[in-house]
Scaffold this motif. Structure first.
Motif, PDB file in Angstrom:
ATOM      1  N   VAL A  97      13.034 -20.608 -18.449  1.00  0.00           N
ATOM      2  CA  VAL A  97      12.703 -19.927 -17.192  1.00  0.00           C
ATOM      3  C   VAL A  97      13.968 -19.615 -16.397  1.00  0.00           C
ATOM      4  O   VAL A  97      14.136 -18.494 -15.883  1.00  0.00           O
ATOM      5  N   SER A  98      14.873 -20.568 -16.292  1.00  0.00           N
ATOM      6  CA  SER A  98      16.088 -20.370 -15.508  1.00  0.00           C
ATOM      7  C   SER A  98      16.982 -19.312 -16.134  1.00  0.00           C
ATOM      8  O   SER A  98      17.517 -18.441 -15.431  1.00  0.00           O
ATOM      9  N   THR A 101      15.388 -15.865 -15.657  1.00  0.00           N
ATOM     10  CA  THR A 101      15.460 -15.459 -14.254  1.00  0.00           C
ATOM     11  C   THR A 101      16.873 -15.034 -13.876  1.00  0.00           C
ATOM     12  O   THR A 101      17.073 -14.037 -13.171  1.00  0.00           O
ATOM     13  N   GLY A 105      17.524 -11.205 -13.443  1.00  0.00           N
ATOM     14  CA  GLY A 105      17.796 -11.064 -12.014  1.00  0.00           C
ATOM     15  C   GLY A 105      19.153 -10.439 -11.742  1.00  0.00           C
ATOM     16  O   GLY A 105      19.300  -9.632 -10.812  1.00  0.00           O
ATOM     17  N   GLN A 176       6.296 -17.773 -14.003  1.00  0.00           N
ATOM     18  CA  GLN A 176       7.388 -18.549 -13.428  1.00  0.00           C
ATOM     19  C   GLN A 176       8.670 -17.733 -13.277  1.00  0.00           C
ATOM     20  O   GLN A 176       9.620 -18.188 -12.644  1.00  0.00           O
ATOM     21  N   ILE A 177       8.684 -16.537 -13.861  1.00  0.00           N
ATOM     22  CA  ILE A 177       9.901 -15.721 -13.872  1.00  0.00           C
ATOM     23  C   ILE A 177       9.776 -14.485 -12.982  1.00  0.00           C
ATOM     24  O   ILE A 177      10.624 -14.231 -12.124  1.00  0.00           O
ATOM     25  N   PHE A 180      10.461 -14.026  -9.057  1.00  0.00           N
ATOM     26  CA  PHE A 180      11.747 -14.429  -8.519  1.00  0.00           C
ATOM     27  C   PHE A 180      12.914 -13.601  -9.059  1.00  0.00           C
ATOM     28  O   PHE A 180      14.069 -13.972  -8.878  1.00  0.00           O
ATOM     29  N   LEU A 181      12.610 -12.484  -9.701  1.00  0.00           N
ATOM     30  CA  LEU A 181      13.676 -11.653 -10.255  1.00  0.00           C
ATOM     31  C   LEU A 181      14.438 -10.917  -9.154  1.00  0.00           C
ATOM     32  O   LEU A 181      15.674 -10.942  -9.115  1.00  0.00           O
ATOM     33  N   ASN A 183      15.852 -10.578  -5.559  1.00  0.00           N
ATOM     34  CA  ASN A 183      16.217 -11.538  -4.523  1.00  0.00           C
ATOM     35  C   ASN A 183      17.032 -10.834  -3.454  1.00  0.00           C
ATOM     36  O   ASN A 183      18.045 -10.192  -3.752  1.00  0.00           O
ATOM     37  N   THR A 235      20.974 -18.042  -8.110  1.00  0.00           N
ATOM     38  CA  THR A 235      19.687 -17.778  -8.743  1.00  0.00           C
ATOM     39  C   THR A 235      19.248 -18.962  -9.597  1.00  0.00           C
ATOM     40  O   THR A 235      18.066 -19.307  -9.646  1.00  0.00           O
ATOM     41  N   ALA A 239      15.695 -21.527  -9.335  1.00  0.00           N
ATOM     42  CA  ALA A 239      14.886 -21.407 -10.553  1.00  0.00           C
ATOM     43  C   ALA A 239      14.745 -22.768 -11.229  1.00  0.00           C
ATOM     44  O   ALA A 239      13.670 -23.122 -11.725  1.00  0.00           O
TER      45      ALA A 239
END
Length: 308
Positions: A97-98, A101, A105, A176-177, A180-181, A183, A235, A239
């Motif tokens: 996920v991190s 992202t 992102g 979960q992704i 939050f892309l 920002n 980011t 995440a």
């Protein structure tokens, strides 16, 4: 005689100024070291306690031994962590996920900032102001409406009989992704850094036949290393530290991230040594990554601050 006296006075002033500068530097470093020690104490206590049994942790609280790896030291708490919770699965999920992202992102936010900063979009400043204004809205106020919309989006999944489209992204990696892309602060940071790059480079590239995408990919991004590193760190941290949103949108244990795993240690019997071990496992890698990119982080913030 007068000239000699004048030179002596000038030299004494130079020596005094050097002494004052040296004194200021000593005090500056001393204050930094003191603050570093103060902020390091909780982390040191966490790591050291991860190797101690619960009884010794409480016994050592009354002395400096709480911050020293002394006494009954072992890896039992770390072994127990992987026996008590699927820590490996949680770590894998958080890494996926991190990483997704951060990578996606960086592309989304840098392209948005490039369009506003370099492409002379009409109303670009207004758009940037509206984007920055979203920073004042806390995520908690958006969580429930966002959850409703996420449940209405189509989901392309792989099943035993092939690919199929279903409704809702609940209980997936995507949930979960995707939220939050984009920002606002990342777009602002990229915008400020892009503004510090001379626009003559764009004009020269345009004369050579380069389009906007080539200018973005071949000129702007290679010159924006500090900004990219800073946005990556800013980011990665939220995440990696997600708790509320996965708790709401993810029900399957095999998809939960590391922060949701913390609640497992407060069920049934609570072992503080295991909690410290789990906290060390999920904290130390992030600190190491931050220290690695610390110079680029500071340079980017300084450059953005000068421009702003």
């Amino acid at each position: 005689m007068a000239a000699t006296l004048h030179n002596d006075i000038a030299e004494s002033r130079v020596v005094d100024n050097r002494g004052k500068i040296t004194g200021r530097l000593v005090w500056s470093y001393a204050i930094r070291i003191i603050f570093a020690i103060i902020f390091a104490f909780p982390l040191l206590f966490m790591v050291v306690s991860a190797f101690k049994p619960d009884q010794q942790i409480f016994q050592d609280l009354e002395s400096i031994r709480a911050f020293l790896p002394v006494g009954d030291i072992s890896l039992d708490n770390f072994y127990a962590v992987f026996e008590r919770v699927p820590a490996g699965t949680f770590l894998k999920n958080s890494i996926i996920v991190s990483a997704a992202t951060v990578i996606i992102g960086l592309i989304v936010n840098s392209m948005a900032a490039f369009a506003i900063s370099r492409m002379k979009v009409k109303g670009g400043k207004i758009v940037l102001s509206l984007i920055i204004a979203t920073l004042i809205v806390p995520f908690e106020t958006l969580a429930l409406p966002l959850l409703w919309w996420i449940n209405k989006l189509p989901h392309l999944g792989l099943y035993s009989d092939g690919f199929a489209i279903t409704q809702g992204l609940m209980d997936t990696y995507q949930v979960q992704i995707l939220p939050f892309l984009a920002n606002a602060f990342s777009i602002y940071l990229f915008h400020q850094y892009f503004d510090s790059i001379p626009k003559e480079l764009d004009e020269a590239a345009s004369i050579d036949g380069a389009g906007w995408f080539k200018i973005y990919r071949s000129i702007i991004l290679p010159l924006s290393g500090p900004a990219i590193a800073t946005v990556a760190i800013l980011t990665l941290l939220p995440a990696w530290n997600q708790y509320l949103w996965p708790l709401m949108a993810v029900q399957s244990e095999e998809l939960r991230p590391v922060m949701v795993g913390v609640q497992y240690f407060f069920q049934l019997s609570t072992s503080w040594g295991q909690i410290m071990a789990y906290a060390s496992i999920i904290t130390v890698p992030v600190i190491a990554l931050f220290v690695t990119f610390q110079r680029a982080f500071v340079n980017s913030i300084a450059a953005s601050g000068v421009k702003g």
